[in-house]
Design a protein around this motif. Structure first.
Motif, short mmCIF file in Angstrom:
data_model
loop_
_atom_site.label_atom_id
_atom_site.label_comp_id
_atom_site.label_asym_id
_atom_site.label_seq_id
_atom_site.Cartn_x
_atom_site.Cartn_y
_atom_site.Cartn_z
N UNK A 153 59.73 -23.29 1.29
CA UNK A 153 58.61 -22.60 0.65
C UNK A 153 58.45 -23.04 -0.80
N UNK A 154 59.56 -23.20 -1.51
CA UNK A 154 59.49 -23.62 -2.91
C UNK A 154 58.92 -25.03 -3.02
N UNK A 155 59.26 -25.89 -2.05
CA UNK A 155 58.69 -27.24 -2.05
C UNK A 155 57.17 -27.16 -1.91
N UNK A 156 56.70 -26.29 -1.00
CA UNK A 156 55.25 -26.12 -0.83
C UNK A 156 54.58 -25.59 -2.08
N UNK A 157 55.19 -24.61 -2.73
CA UNK A 157 54.61 -24.05 -3.96
C UNK A 157 54.55 -25.11 -5.05
N UNK A 158 55.61 -25.90 -5.18
CA UNK A 158 55.64 -26.96 -6.21
C UNK A 158 54.55 -27.99 -5.93
N UNK A 159 54.41 -28.39 -4.68
CA UNK A 159 53.37 -29.37 -4.33
C UNK A 159 51.98 -28.84 -4.67
N UNK A 160 51.73 -27.57 -4.33
CA UNK A 160 50.41 -26.99 -4.61
C UNK A 160 50.17 -26.87 -6.10
#
Length: 368
Positions: A98-105
């Motif tokens: 989830x943190x990877x997704x938030x960082x990408x966004x």
């Protein structure tokens, strides 16, 4: 059709899809996976959006399904090492993804609609705005078509593989022995859960997805042991939570998503308290009946032991039970009333006497 009705339909279909797939997670005692998958599919959505540049692209669903399967595979791989337990593995995998997704966004898509708040909380109030048009004709909200299609896929999957799902849910070893491929079925189900989760993002957000996947099926499980009935009740409770939450939000001028989560919680609490067999009230009444039955047996044995003895006049009185059996007054009266109701004793003032039925029951209790 008014926007209010369209919002209710969108939320109801979304809740129905979430509750249907969530029922299998609850039955498999894998409720935490709903939380893991609903958050961990975010990087898949983000990557698919960067590739397609279109939030409405079906590739987002495909990417979410793949990410959901990867999430489950990583959790199970960690669990199989026996170095961490299943709940710890979930706690390690889904925050990382989830943190990877938030960082990408936040780094690459900060200027588009795909933001962390929308994914987490959703906004059902605006779900009706984006329309599905064919040849210039408005066919209704796009979200309703999306979630309706996803719900239809869920229904077809559950209907076609109902026997296999039922067997693998309760006895995976037997399912494997019969050639039902429970592992493949498990990952197909997890992929479907991922599709439902991402489809519900724009409508209700991932936080409410978890509530709708768990609370309605958990409430249904308290009411029945039949899987087919449980699935129907899960969907019904999900729809009731969605519609009830909408009207609760209107009445309180509050968040629709928050009110829906609250409504699903109310449904569960009502089932938890008042379920006929497993509810708190039923358990309390059952314990009271057991306590009354045990006290009645003790009373009957006591009366039989002292029947036709010199001490009977003193021992076989209500007032003496509190001293001899060390009961409080309420328990003594409960035992006496229960025995009277069962026609096991007769009472003349304070004096207690066994009936033939009560004498037989006392003798049986002593043998048991």
């Amino acid at each position: 059709m008014s926007p209010g009705l369209e919002i209710q339909l969108i939320c109801a279909v979304t809740a129905a899809a979430c509750a249907l797939v969530g029922a299998f997670l609850v039955l498999r005692r894998a409720a935490l996976l709903s939380d893991a998958i609903s958050h961990a599919v975010l990087p898949g959505i983000a990557i698919a959006f960067f590739v397609t540049g279109d939030l409405a692209s079906p590739f987002l669903l495909v990417a979410a399904a793949i990410t959901g399967v990867v999430t489950v595979a990583l959790i199970e791989a960690l669990t199989r090492t026996r170095l961490v337990k299943a709940d710890a593995a979930i706690g390690l995998v889904f925050p990382a993804l989830f943190s990877i997704g938030v960082i990408l966004i936040s780094l690459l898509a900060s200027d588009v609609h795909l933001d962390a708040d929308a994914v987490l909380l959703g906004d059902p109030a605006f779900a009706w705005i984006e329309r599905f048009t064919v040849g210039g004709q408005d066919l209704g909200p796009l979200a309703l078509w999306w979630m309706g299609g996803i719900f239809a896929i869920c229904l077809v999957f559950v209907t076609v593989f109902y026997k296999e799902l039922k067997l693998s849910t309760f006895d995976a070893a037997l399912a494997a022995a019969l050639g039902f491929a429970p592992v493949a079925l498990h990952y197909a189900l997890m992929a479907l859960v991922s599709v439902v989760a991402v489809g519900a993002f724009d409508v209700v957000g991932s936080v409410l997805v978890v509530a709708l996947m768990i609370a309605p099926p958990a409430a249904a499980w308290l009411l029945t042991d039949r899987m087919d009935v449980l699935l129907v009740l899960s969907v019904a409770f999900g729809i009731a939570s969605a519609i009830g939450g909408y009207w609760m939000a209107r009445g309180l001028d509050a968040s629709i998503a928050g009110a829906m989560a609250g409504a699903s919680g109310v449904v569960f609490i009502l089932a938890f308290a008042f379920a006929p067999e497993r509810g708190l009230v039923a358990q309390a009444l059952r314990r009271r009946r057991q306590k009354a039955t045990f006290a009645e047996r003790m009373l009957l044995v006591h009366l039989l032991h002292h029947e036709r003895t010199p001490e009977a006049e003193r021992e076989c009185r209500v007032s003496h039970l509190e001293d001899h059996l060390r009961w409080d007054h309420a328990r003594a009266l409960l035992a006496v009333r229960t025995a009277e109701r069962e026609d096991a004793i007769t009472r003349a003032g304070d004096r207690l006497m066994l009936t033939d039925s009560g004498r037989t029951r006392a003798q049986r209790a002593m043998v048991e």
